[in-house]
Write an enzyme that holds these catalytic residues in place. Structure first.
Site, short mmCIF file in Angstrom:
data_model
loop_
_atom_site.label_atom_id
_atom_site.label_comp_id
_atom_site.label_asym_id
_atom_site.label_seq_id
_atom_site.Cartn_x
_atom_site.Cartn_y
_atom_site.Cartn_z
N ALA A 287 0.78 -1.25 0.00
CA ALA A 287 0.00 0.00 0.00
C ALA A 287 0.81 1.30 0.00
CB ALA A 287 -0.96 0.00 1.18
N ALA A 288 2.03 1.33 0.56
CA ALA A 288 2.73 2.62 0.71
C ALA A 288 3.14 3.16 -0.66
CB ALA A 288 3.95 2.44 1.59
N GLY B 19 0.39 5.04 -0.50
CA GLY B 19 -1.04 5.17 -0.22
C GLY B 19 -1.88 5.78 -1.33
N LYS C 103 -3.08 4.44 -4.08
CA LYS C 103 -4.24 3.60 -4.46
C LYS C 103 -5.13 3.35 -3.25
CE LYS C 103 -1.91 2.10 -8.47
NZ LYS C 103 -0.56 2.59 -8.05
N ASP D 114 4.31 -8.86 6.47
CA ASP D 114 4.68 -9.60 5.28
C ASP D 114 3.39 -10.26 4.77
OD1 ASP D 114 5.69 -11.95 3.73
OD2 ASP D 114 7.58 -10.98 4.30
N ASP E 208 -0.72 -4.15 -5.85
CA ASP E 208 -0.04 -3.15 -6.68
C ASP E 208 1.45 -3.42 -6.44
OD1 ASP E 208 0.19 -0.89 -8.35
OD2 ASP E 208 0.50 0.41 -6.61
N CYS F 232 3.78 -0.90 -12.46
CA CYS F 232 4.08 0.27 -13.30
C CYS F 232 5.25 -0.11 -14.21
CB CYS F 232 4.37 1.50 -12.45
SG CYS F 232 5.55 1.21 -11.16
#
Ligand code: SAM
Length: 463
Positions: free
Chosen positions: A116-117, A119, A121, A166, A183, A236
Site C-alpha cells: 500500500a505505501a 497510499g 491507491k 509480510d 499493486d 508500473c
C-alpha cells in the site's frame, strides 16, 4: 524527484531492445514520448471538496482525476496538506474504472491493499468504497508505514486500518476479503521519465527478481480472498516477464480473468496471454505513465475465518464518563464505539464495523486503526491530529480561518499571532478545511502540528 527530461541514450540498451520487440513500429513514438515531461495530475478527495476543478481537464477513466497545466509547489498548498487532493500519476487511476466494472461498490466490502505505501491507491480505494466497507492498507516495509499513515490520516476516512505485515503473515485472514489489490513492487519501467532513479536500478536480473517476488505476493494474496472475490494485479512496468507471466500464473491457479470494456479512444492497449487479458498504458498513447492492470475473480474455495470477538484483546472499551467526554469531538458519535489502546490512544471505531475491528485487533499484530482521536491526560482530553483531519470530526468545534500565509506558517509549526486572547483547543482552518490544532494558553497560542509533519521548505517568498 528529478524532473529534467530524459534522453533516449540514457535508457539501458537491453530495455530499448525489449521495448522495440514489444512495440515494433510504435517504438520511435514511445521513445519520443519519454523525452517529454510527464503530465501532472491529481485526484480530489470527494469528502473534502475544497479545490476548484472547473476548467481542469478530467482524467478519462477517473471522475475524481484531473490534469494540471503545470506542476505547482504542492508542499506549499494548504489544500494538499489537509487532504483535499492527492498527487497521483493519471494512468494508475485506471484502477477506479477496473473497480467500477468488476466490483459492486454499493455493498459493504472487506478490501485489502496488500502493497500500500505511500497510499495513492489506498486513498482511491477508500473513496470508491461505501462507508460501511473496511479497507486494510498493508505495507511490509516498516519505514514506509509512516508516510502511508500520514496520507490516510489526511484523507480522513475512519473505516481504514493500516498494518505492517509480510503478505505471508496475513494467513490468519484466509477467505476474509471481497477484494484484494496487489499493486506489486516491480522494475518500474513505466516511471523512467518521471523517476530516472528507477532506471538506475533496472537490470534484467532485477526484472527476474521482481517477477518471482510478485509471484510470491500473489500466492500469499490468493487464499485471503473469499470465493468469487476480486483480485486486482497491477504494476508500473511494461515487462512481460513480470506482467504476462504473473497473469498466466493467476489464470492457472484458481482465478478466472475478467475483461474490462474500455473505450477505444482511451488508447489503452489490451494484452492477451493464453486467453487472459491485461491493460497497458503507454506514455505515447495516453496522458500518463506506464501502468499495467489485470483483474481476476477467485474460483477456488477457501474456508473463511470466523470472526471471534470473544478472544482476548488488547484494547478496552471506554467507561461511560470517558465515552461522553470523547463523544463530543465527533459529528455523529452514535455511529462510533470508543476504545483505548494500551498506549492510551483513544479510538473511535465505526459501530457498523465494530465486530470486524475487534477481530482485527487480535488477528493483526502491527496495526493502527483509522480513527485514533486523542488521549486522556488527567481530566483533559488531548485531541489528535488525525481527528482534526478526519471527516468524522464535530463541525461545531471552535475554529479560526487562516490566511494562506498563516496556513503556511502553521505548517512550518510557527505560532500564529492573534489580536484577541484565545483559550483552549482551536482548529486551524483554511478554505473550509481543518489543518490541525492550536491551543491558547495565557497570551500564547501553541501550534500542535505533529513535528514530523512540519514542512521544511523555505516559505519566506510566499508569506
Ligand atoms: N500502492 C502504492 C501506491 O499506489 O501508492 C504503491 C505500491 S509500490 C508499487 C509497491 C509496494 O510494495 C512498496 O511500498 C514496497 O515497499 C512494497 N513491497 C516491497 N516488497 C514487498 C513484498 N515482498 N511483499 C509485499 N510488498 C512489498
Amino acid at each position: 524527484m528529478n524532473t529534467s527530461h530524459l534522453s533516449l541514450s540514457e535508457l539501458p540498451l537491453a530495455f530499448q531492445e525489449q521495448m522495440q520487440a514489444q512495440l515494433g513500429a510504435d517504438f520511435p513514438e514511445f521513445g519520443a514520448a519519454l523525452t517529454q515531461p510527464a503530465p501532472v495530475s491529481i485526484r480530489v478527495n470527494p469528502q473534502k471538496p475544497a479545490l476548484e476543478t472547473s476548467g481542469l481537464e478530467q482524467v478519462p477513466w477517473c471522475s475524481d482525476g484531473f490534469y494540471l497545466p503545470e506542476r505547482p509547489s504542492f508542499t506549499l498548498d494548504p489544500l494538499f496538506q489537509s487532504g483535499a487532493y492527492y498527487v497521483q500519476e493519471a494512468s494508475s487511476m485506471l484502477l477506479a474504472e477496473a473497480l467500477k466494472q468488476t466490483v459492486n461498490l454499493n455493498r459493504p466490502l472487506r478490501v485489502l491493499d496488500l502493497c500500500a505505501a505511500p497510499g495513492g491507491k489506498s486513498t482511491l480505494l477508500v473513496s470508491a468504497l461505501s462507508d460501511d466497507s473496511l479497507l486494510i492498507c498493508n505495507e511490509v516495509i516498516r519505514s514506509r508505514v509512516s508516510v502511508l499513515r500520514e496520507n490516510l490520516e489526511k484523507w480522513g476516512r475512519p473505516n481504514v486500518v493500516v498494518s505492517n505485515h509480510d503478505p505471508e503473515e496475513l494467513d490468519k485472514l484466509a477467505g476474509f476479503f471481497d477484494v484484494v489489490l496487489v499493486d506489486a513492487p516491480c522494475s518500474g519501467e513505466g516511471l523512467f521519465r518521471k523517476d530516472p532513479d528507477a532506471m538506475q536500478e533496472w537490470s534484467e536480473a532485477n526484472v527476474a527478481l521482481c517477477s518471482a517476488r510478485q509471484k510470491r505476493i500473489l500466492a500469499a494474496a490468493a487464499p485471503l480472498l473469499d470465493e468469487g472475490g476480486i483480485l486486482l494485479y497491477s504494476t508500473c512496468t511494461y515487462n512481460d516477464a513480470e506482467n504476462t507471466d504473473n497473469v498466466r500464473f493467476l489464470a492457472q491457479n484458481g482465478f478466472r480473468n475478467r475483461s474490462l470494456n474500455l473505450p477505444a479512444d482511451w488508447n489503452i492497449v489490451e494484452k492477451k496471454t493464453d486467453g487472459a487479458v491485461g491493460y497497458q498504458c503507454y506514455p505515447h498513447r495516453v496522458r500518463g505513465e506506464g501502468f499495467f492492470i489485470s483483474v481476476f475473480q477467485k474460483t477456488a474455495f477457501t474456508a473463511s475465518v470466523k470472526l471471534d470477538a470473544r478472544t482476548f484483546r488488547s484494547i478496552r472499551a471506554l467507561r461511560p464518563r470517558e465515552t461522553a467526554a470523547a463523544a463530543k469531538w465527533l459529528k455523529k458519535p452514535s455511529d462510533f464505539s470508543f476504545w483505548e489502546k494500551p498506549n492510551g490512544d483513544v479510538m473511535a471505531l465505526p459501530k457498523i464495523l465494530e465486530k470486524t475491528f475487534l477481530f482485527l485487533d487480535v488477528a493483526l499484530r502491527n496495526k493502527g486503526f483509522g480513527l485514533e482521536i486523542g488521549q486522556f491526560k488527567g481530566q483533559d482530553f488531548i485531541p489528535s491530529h488525525a481527528l482534526a483531519l478526519s471527516t468524522a470530526i464535530n463541525p461545531n468545534l471552535p475554529a479560526v480561518t487562516l490566511s494562506k500565509e498563516d496556513a503556511l506558517r502553521y505548517f512550518k509549526k510557527e505560532n500564529i499571532a492573534f489580536d484577541e486572547p484565545v483559550k483552549g483547543w482551536l482548529l486551524a482552518q483554511y478554505n473550509g478545511l481543518n489543518l490541525g490544532w492550536m491551543k491558547g494558553v495565557g497570551n500564547r497560542v501553541n501550534n500542535y502540528l505533529p513535528k514530523d509533519w512540519r514542512i521544511r521548505m523555505d516559505i519566506k517568498e510566499y508569506v
